[in-house]
Design a protein around this motif. Structure first.
Motif, mmCIF file in Angstrom:
data_model
loop_
_atom_site.group_PDB
_atom_site.id
_atom_site.type_symbol
_atom_site.label_atom_id
_atom_site.label_comp_id
_atom_site.label_asym_id
_atom_site.label_seq_id
_atom_site.Cartn_x
_atom_site.Cartn_y
_atom_site.Cartn_z
ATOM 1 N N GLU A 157 -6.294 -0.117 7.759
ATOM 2 C CA GLU A 157 -5.555 0.892 8.529
ATOM 3 C C GLU A 157 -6.476 1.791 9.367
ATOM 4 O OE1 GLU A 157 -3.440 3.193 5.621
ATOM 5 O OE2 GLU A 157 -5.277 4.158 4.890
ATOM 6 N N HIS A 158 -7.753 1.837 9.006
ATOM 7 C CA HIS A 158 -8.721 2.630 9.780
ATOM 8 C C HIS A 158 -8.721 2.239 11.262
ATOM 9 C CE1 HIS A 158 -10.071 2.399 5.629
ATOM 10 N NE2 HIS A 158 -10.819 3.464 5.803
ATOM 11 N N ARG B 168 -1.300 -10.771 6.645
ATOM 12 C CA ARG B 168 -1.766 -9.881 7.716
ATOM 13 C C ARG B 168 -3.022 -10.474 8.389
ATOM 14 N NH1 ARG B 168 -2.729 -4.598 4.894
ATOM 15 N NH2 ARG B 168 -4.957 -4.899 5.029
ATOM 16 N N ASP C 53 -5.908 0.887 12.838
ATOM 17 C CA ASP C 53 -4.533 0.702 13.322
ATOM 18 C C ASP C 53 -4.286 1.341 14.695
ATOM 19 O OD1 ASP C 53 -3.867 -0.837 11.209
ATOM 20 O OD2 ASP C 53 -2.579 0.633 10.202
ATOM 21 N N GLN D 72 -2.941 -9.210 1.287
ATOM 22 C CA GLN D 72 -3.424 -9.002 2.640
ATOM 23 C C GLN D 72 -3.405 -10.290 3.466
ATOM 24 O OE1 GLN D 72 -7.341 -7.756 1.790
ATOM 25 N NE2 GLN D 72 -7.898 -7.284 3.894
#
Ligand SMILES: [Zn+2]
Ligand SMILES: [Zn+2]
Length: 260
Positions: A18-19, A51, A21, A48
């Motif tokens: 998410e760092h 993704r 995103d 994961q």
């Protein structure tokens, strides 16, 4: 040194986290501009995988791994069959990251050990290298690698942070040694001495981004582009031009991940 000739390979990053995103597209663009043309997006949990598949399917030069980090808390431990099945995708190039981590023990060491063995057995079954995370657990990690005959499928000591003794034991088992941003940190003279000594054919570089940004980006969010700083540092200690270091490590990574 031109952009065209660089062709860096970041063998370990977490670009799907998410760092990234908010600006993942920009991060990929900067990579291309810096000549970082190949990366492996490494898994820390099985959930994961879908993704990661989505990420790699839309891009060239991006591959992924399948695995669960030693300190990832999970309800059901992965099985060999499960790992093999997830690793079937043609852009899956490795199993991991797996290994032993006694620095943080969110997961009981006995469970870490069993999980690690399961990963190595899956790697044998699918004939892919293992990405090994070893933190404050040299003796146990190296013993398990030996007992599970890691030489049969090979692997990478990722973000290597130990001494020459541990490196040479891993090298004897045919492992590659991958250096990350911490090789650039001021206090890490001993680690740089190891980086100077690893045989050419076993040498790899990585970022482990978003963590461990190298000097001069230390303290910031790391990204694959910054692997160039790792390359520069390792080239310096080996007293070779950075372009040569890049060519060596990229060719090694291509071989290790069975891409050539
Ligand atoms: Zn790791
Ligand atoms: Zn990692």
């Amino acid at each position: 040194m031109t952009v065209k000739t660089m062709q860096l390979f970041d063998t370990h990053c977490h670009i799907d986290f998410e760092h990234f995103d908010d600006d993942r597209g920009d991060v990929f663009e900067r990579m291309q501009e810096a000549g970082v043309t190949r990366i492996v997006a490494v898994a820390v949990e099985l959930e994961q995988t879908s993704r990661l598949i989505k990420l790699v399917e839309s891009r060239d030069g991006v591959w992924f791994s399948v695995g669960a980090h030693p300190n990832h808390e999970m309800v059901n431990e992965p099985t060999v069959e499960q790992l093999c099945e997830l690793a079937e995708h043609k852009k899956c190039v490795a199993i991991g990251e797996t290994g032993m981590d006694f620095f943080r023990t969110h997961v009981d060491p006995a469970i870490q050990e069993q999980r690690f063995r399961t990963h190595i057995r899956a790697a044998h079954a699918v004939n892919k290298p293992v990405i090994v995370h070893m933190r404050e657990a040299d003796e146990t990690t190296l013993r398990i690698l030996k007992e599970e005959n890691i030489a049969g499928c090979g692997g990478i000591m990722h973000c290597f942070s130990s001494n020459w003794e541990a490196a040479s034991q891993a090298l004897d088992m045919g492992m590659s040694i991958s250096f990350s941003g911490n090789v650039t940190f001021k206090r890490n003279d001993e680690l740089r001495a190891v980086a100077a000594k690893v045989p050419e054919k076993s040498l790899l570089i990585e970022t482990d981004s978003p963590y461990l940004a190298p000097v001069p980006k230390r303290g910031k969010r790391n990204e694959p582009t910054f692997v160039k700083h790792v390359a520069q540092c390792v080239a310096n200690v080996r007293q070779i031009p950075v372009q040569e270091l890049v060519e060596i490590t990229t060719a090694n990574a291509m071989r290790r991940f069975q891409l050539i």
